[in-house]
Design a protein around this motif. Structure first.
Motif, short mmCIF file in Angstrom:
data_model
loop_
_atom_site.label_atom_id
_atom_site.label_comp_id
_atom_site.label_asym_id
_atom_site.label_seq_id
_atom_site.Cartn_x
_atom_site.Cartn_y
_atom_site.Cartn_z
N MET A 1 0.83 -1.19 0.00
CA MET A 1 0.00 0.00 0.00
C MET A 1 0.87 1.25 0.00
O MET A 1 0.55 2.22 -0.67
N HIS A 2 1.94 1.20 0.75
CA HIS A 2 2.83 2.35 0.85
C HIS A 2 3.30 2.79 -0.53
O HIS A 2 3.24 3.98 -0.88
N ASP A 3 3.80 1.85 -1.32
CA ASP A 3 4.31 2.19 -2.65
C ASP A 3 3.22 2.75 -3.56
O ASP A 3 3.46 3.69 -4.32
N PHE A 4 2.04 2.16 -3.48
CA PHE A 4 0.92 2.64 -4.28
C PHE A 4 0.59 4.09 -3.93
O PHE A 4 0.48 4.94 -4.81
N LEU A 5 0.43 4.38 -2.63
CA LEU A 5 0.10 5.74 -2.20
C LEU A 5 1.24 6.71 -2.52
O LEU A 5 1.00 7.85 -2.92
N LYS A 6 2.46 6.27 -2.35
CA LYS A 6 3.61 7.12 -2.65
C LYS A 6 3.61 7.51 -4.13
O LYS A 6 3.92 8.65 -4.48
N SER A 7 3.23 6.58 -5.00
CA SER A 7 3.23 6.85 -6.43
C SER A 7 2.22 7.90 -6.84
O SER A 7 2.35 8.52 -7.89
N LEU A 8 1.22 8.15 -6.01
CA LEU A 8 0.21 9.17 -6.32
C LEU A 8 0.70 10.59 -6.07
O LEU A 8 0.11 11.55 -6.54
N ASN A 9 1.76 10.72 -5.28
CA ASN A 9 2.33 12.03 -4.95
C ASN A 9 1.32 12.99 -4.32
O ASN A 9 1.28 14.17 -4.66
N ILE A 10 0.51 12.46 -3.42
CA ILE A 10 -0.48 13.29 -2.73
C ILE A 10 -0.17 13.37 -1.24
O ILE A 10 -0.17 14.45 -0.67
N LEU A 11 0.10 12.22 -0.62
CA LEU A 11 0.34 12.17 0.83
C LEU A 11 1.83 12.21 1.14
O LEU A 11 2.65 11.72 0.37
N THR A 12 2.14 12.76 2.30
CA THR A 12 3.52 12.74 2.80
C THR A 12 3.80 11.37 3.41
O THR A 12 2.87 10.59 3.65
N GLU A 13 5.05 11.09 3.67
CA GLU A 13 5.42 9.84 4.35
C GLU A 13 4.69 9.70 5.68
O GLU A 13 4.20 8.63 6.02
N LYS A 14 4.64 10.80 6.43
CA LYS A 14 3.98 10.78 7.74
C LYS A 14 2.48 10.47 7.58
O LYS A 14 1.92 9.71 8.36
N GLU A 15 1.85 11.01 6.56
CA GLU A 15 0.42 10.77 6.34
C GLU A 15 0.16 9.33 5.90
O GLU A 15 -0.82 8.72 6.34
N ILE A 16 1.05 8.78 5.11
CA ILE A 16 0.91 7.37 4.71
C ILE A 16 1.04 6.48 5.94
O ILE A 16 0.28 5.52 6.11
N GLU A 17 1.99 6.80 6.80
CA GLU A 17 2.16 6.04 8.04
C GLU A 17 0.92 6.17 8.93
O GLU A 17 0.47 5.20 9.53
N GLN A 18 0.37 7.37 9.01
CA GLN A 18 -0.86 7.60 9.77
C GLN A 18 -1.98 6.70 9.28
O GLN A 18 -2.68 6.08 10.06
N LEU A 19 -2.14 6.67 7.96
CA LEU A 19 -3.19 5.84 7.37
C LEU A 19 -2.96 4.37 7.71
O LEU A 19 -3.89 3.66 8.09
N HIS A 20 -1.72 3.94 7.59
CA HIS A 20 -1.41 2.54 7.89
C HIS A 20 -1.76 2.21 9.34
O HIS A 20 -2.22 1.10 9.63
N ASN A 21 -1.57 3.15 10.23
CA ASN A 21 -1.90 2.92 11.65
C ASN A 21 -3.39 2.70 11.88
O ASN A 21 -3.78 2.11 12.88
N PHE A 22 -4.22 3.17 10.98
CA PHE A 22 -5.67 2.98 11.10
C PHE A 22 -6.15 1.68 10.44
O PHE A 22 -7.33 1.37 10.48
N SER A 23 -5.23 0.96 9.82
CA SER A 23 -5.63 -0.24 9.09
C SER A 23 -5.68 -1.47 9.99
O SER A 23 -4.98 -1.55 10.99
N THR A 24 -6.51 -2.41 9.58
CA THR A 24 -6.61 -3.70 10.23
C THR A 24 -6.45 -4.76 9.16
O THR A 24 -7.11 -4.69 8.11
N ALA A 25 -5.59 -5.74 9.40
CA ALA A 25 -5.42 -6.82 8.43
C ALA A 25 -6.63 -7.75 8.49
O ALA A 25 -7.16 -8.03 9.57
N ARG A 26 -7.08 -8.17 7.32
CA ARG A 26 -8.19 -9.12 7.24
C ARG A 26 -7.93 -10.06 6.08
O ARG A 26 -7.45 -9.64 5.03
N THR A 27 -8.25 -11.31 6.26
CA THR A 27 -8.15 -12.26 5.16
C THR A 27 -9.55 -12.75 4.82
O THR A 27 -10.41 -12.88 5.69
N LEU A 28 -9.75 -12.98 3.54
CA LEU A 28 -10.98 -13.57 3.05
C LEU A 28 -10.61 -14.84 2.31
O LEU A 28 -9.71 -14.83 1.47
N ASP A 29 -11.27 -15.92 2.65
CA ASP A 29 -11.08 -17.15 1.90
C ASP A 29 -11.81 -17.02 0.57
O ASP A 29 -12.76 -16.24 0.44
#
Length: 188
Positions: free
Chosen positions: A1-29
């Motif tokens: 996700m980090h690389d994808f968001l970085k490629s958009l050139n919209i969010l700063t590194e700190k903002e990408i990290e912030q977003l990641h902190n709000f994420s929860t991993a989930r798997t779907l079979d």
């Protein structure tokens, strides 16, 4: 996700990290649902691995696949997320899928108030949804099923073999039998 968001050139590194902190991993079979019709969608998922399909059921109880989303993309029941109303769609895992999931309330309450970049990111995704929809409509109006299949093979060759024939045929707007005939004629 980090690389994808970085490629958009919209969010700063700190903002990408912030977003990641709000994420929860989930798997779907394979076959499991991210959301089912008549539910209100309050989540956005980033697909780390796997494939999701969006479909609705028509009046003849047929499943109509209208969207297939591959890894390194965001996915949600967009109209339900925006309106807060139940969605008419189902989002189902075609393969075993790994997601990073974000709650709408966290994104709206926590992030959008902190920086104008979050509004820019929302605008970017809204514009991309519109462009994807327009591209799909034009594809159905200007191209035949064979060309739509070739386009899909060219953009996502490694995934096509993982999508069941009936889902792929529905996505292309043809019968599984017609898709089999196209596959026999088209080689890559």
């Amino acid at each position: 996700m980090h690389d994808f968001l970085k490629s958009l050139n919209i969010l700063t590194e700190k903002e990408i990290e912030q977003l990641h902190n709000f994420s929860t991993a989930r798997t779907l079979d394979k076959g499991e649902y991210f959301i089912r019709e008549n539910s209100v969608c309050n989540e956005i998922a980033f697909i780390n691995e796997g494939i999701l399909r969006s479909y609705y059921t028509n009046e003849d109880a047929e499943e109509i696949t209208y969207c297939i989303t591959f890894q390194n993309n965001f996915m949600t029941a967009y109209s339900s997320l925006i309106t807060g109303k139940p969605t008419p769609e189902n989002i189902q895992a075609i393969t075993d899928t790994e997601l990073l999931v974000f709650q709408k309330r966290d994104l709206v309450d926590q992030l959008t108030h902190g920086s104008p970049n979050w509004i820019k990111l929302q605008k970017h995704f809204a514009e991309q949804e519109y462009l994807n929809l327009e591209k799909r409509v034009f594809s159905y109006q200007k191209k035949d099923a064979k060309q739509r299949y070739i386009d899909l093979m060219e953009t996502h060759p490694r995934y096509i073999q993982q999508i069941p024939l009936q889902y792929l045929a529905s996505y292309l707007g043809i019968t599984p039998r017609h898709l089999s005939r196209i596959r026999q004629k088209v080689t890559f």
